[in-house]
Scaffold this active site. Structure first.
Site, PDB file in Angstrom:
ATOM      1  N   LYS A  43       0.836  -1.212   0.000  1.00  0.00           N
ATOM      2  CA  LYS A  43       0.000   0.000   0.000  1.00  0.00           C
ATOM      3  C   LYS A  43       0.867   1.257   0.000  1.00  0.00           C
ATOM      4  CE  LYS A  43      -0.093  -0.392   4.993  1.00  0.00           C
ATOM      5  NZ  LYS A  43      -0.863  -0.767   6.179  1.00  0.00           N
ATOM      6  N   TYR A 256      17.720  30.102   7.625  1.00  0.00           N
ATOM      7  CA  TYR A 256      16.635  30.941   8.125  1.00  0.00           C
ATOM      8  C   TYR A 256      16.695  31.099   9.639  1.00  0.00           C
ATOM      9  CZ  TYR A 256      14.474  30.330   3.546  1.00  0.00           C
ATOM     10  OH  TYR A 256      14.219  30.324   2.211  1.00  0.00           O
TER      11      TYR A 256
HETATM   12  C1  LIG Z   1      -0.128  -1.640   6.938  1.00  0.00           C
HETATM   13  C2  LIG Z   1      -0.729  -2.915   7.366  1.00  0.00           C
HETATM   14  C3  LIG Z   1       0.079  -4.027   7.645  1.00  0.00           C
HETATM   15  C4  LIG Z   1       1.593  -3.972   7.666  1.00  0.00           C
HETATM   16  O1  LIG Z   1       2.030  -3.375   8.859  1.00  0.00           O
HETATM   17  P1  LIG Z   1       3.589  -3.200   9.185  1.00  0.00           P
HETATM   18  O2  LIG Z   1       3.597  -2.718  10.575  1.00  0.00           O
HETATM   19  O3  LIG Z   1       4.105  -2.190   8.218  1.00  0.00           O
HETATM   20  O4  LIG Z   1       4.233  -4.521   8.988  1.00  0.00           O
HETATM   21  C5  LIG Z   1      -0.557  -5.230   7.911  1.00  0.00           C
HETATM   22  N1  LIG Z   1      -1.910  -5.318   7.922  1.00  0.00           N
HETATM   23  C6  LIG Z   1      -2.708  -4.266   7.680  1.00  0.00           C
HETATM   24  C7  LIG Z   1      -4.182  -4.446   7.705  1.00  0.00           C
HETATM   25  C8  LIG Z   1      -2.156  -3.038   7.395  1.00  0.00           C
HETATM   26  O5  LIG Z   1      -2.955  -1.987   7.169  1.00  0.00           O
END
Ligand SMILES: *Cc1c(COP(=O)(O)O)cnc(C)c1O
Length: 362
Positions: A43, A256
């Site tokens: 994702k 800055y």
């Molecule tokens: C993002 C996510 C993961 C992965 O989590 P990590 O902590 O990055 O390993 C697993 N399951 C779901 C539903 C997620 O949204």
């Protein structure tokens, strides 16, 4: 998606080197622990690394499939030729059902209305989200009766939950597991694919008690906190070139608001990366980088396109490459180092690296 040109990525100012070999070794390390197939979470453009490049690389390890946040992300993988199952974890709204079906995506559903809408449209595999304490999505674990008749009519292929504190040793993992098992008991038929574990939970529950695991951040080089049994290899290396060097006298100031003042004769290098690239402004007077394999401190306020570092004792020249995150020589600035200096989570550092940075895969 990363606008990955056919021509070689632009390394004239700042870019990200992405080590796909390290990505695969991190995935293999988790596979060895879990002993079940992976469902890598790609994702948010694979946490900013480039979903297509990451999914293509991981595809060679024969994962079960991939996890994405929304239908657009799933479509992008399908357009790139990824044929494995793709689970969409943010609840899809009715406007997206047709597109999800067309792209053969598997939605995560968490309401009787959602299940009904998906089924009326022709259905297809779906996974039941169960809320065991995260308080985000999912049917509440103790309210399974609200969907049990719906589930009996259109049984899900899978069911899952998500841990809220897998990095902490506060007993919540065991409690959420207990709730997940209790919720499954209420279903007439147990779905064939059950999954609960993100990266931190994979490391804490060995081997996996379920059918597959959902690693994210560990794949991309971020450890899972505590005293972990496995440490990921760095995958992301943020590099930028020195674009100017100046000799400063005591009393001269940098950037800055003139928050940094030279106390001694100082050589300062200006590096062509700034907060508009995702090198956070909270690293002002606070971050450390690697120049010629040695540590140099950020001085003054980080600006939009440039950041100054103290290179008084480090031989370097305009055009030289500075490592802002990642490995140079024997040293590594981890994403966790940068995150703690920035008062942000490692997830925000990763996903905050902006599209202005070319991604160079190696
Ligand atoms: C993002 C996510 C993961 C992965 O989590 P990590 O902590 O990055 O390993 C697993 N399951 C779901 C539903 C997620 O949204």
């Amino acid at each position: 998606m990363t606008t990955q040109s056919i021509a070689s990525p632009d390394t004239s100012r700042a870019w990200i080197d992405i080590d796909l070999g390290a990505l695969l070794r991190n995935a293999e390390a988790l596979s060895r622990l879990a002993c079940v197939p992976l469902l890598p979470m790609v994702k948010a453009d694979a946490y900013g690394l480039g979903a297509v490049a990451v999914a293509r690389a991981l595809d060679t390890l024969a994962p079960y499939g991939f996890g994405v946040a929304d239908v657009r992300e799933g479509e992008e993988l399908r357009a790139a030729g990824i044929g494995r199952p793709i689970i969409v974890f943010t609840p899809i709204l009715s406007a997206d059902i047709a597109l999800a079906r067309l792209a053969k995506l598997t939605p995560a559903l968490d309401s009787a209305a959602g299940i009904a809408a998906w089924t009326e449209f022709g259905g297809g595999p779906w996974h039941l989200a169960i809320d065991t304490g995260m308080g985000r999505t999912g049917v509440p674990w103790d309210a399974m009766h609200s969907i049990s008749s719906m589930v009996q009519r259109c049984p899900p292929e899978g069911a899952f939950t998500h841990f809220h504190s897998a990095e902490l040793d506060n007993g919540s993992l065991a409690e959420q597991d207990r709730r997940f098992r209790a919720a499954l008991e209420v279903l007439a038929v147990r779905p064939s694919l059950l999954h609960t574990q993100n990266s931190a939970a994979i490391v804490r529950q060995v081997p996996s008690p379920w059918s597959m695991v959902r690693p994210g951040v560990f794949l991309y080089g971020v450890g899972t906190g505590g005293a972990p049994s496995v440490i990921p290899e760095p995958v992301v290396h943020l590099r930028a070139r020195i674009v100017s060097i100046r000799e400063m006298k005591p009393g001269d100031t940098v950037s800055y608001d003139a928050t940094w003042t030279a106390r001694r004769p100082t050589r300062a290098a200006t590096v062509g990366v700034g907060y508009a690239d995702g090198y956070r402004r909270t690293l002002s007077n606070n971050g450390a980088v690697l120049v010629a394999g040695r540590q140099a401190n950020v001085i003054g306020i980080v600006t939009m396109d440039m950041t100054m570092v103290d290179v008084t004792d480090i031989p370097c020249a305009v055009g030289d490459i500075v490592t802002m995150i990642g490995t140079s020589g024997d040293h590594t600035i981890t994403i966790e180092n940068v995150a703690s200096a920035s008062h942000l989570s490692p997830y925000e550092i990763l996903t905050g690296l902006r599209q202005r940075l070319a991604r160079r895969y190696g």
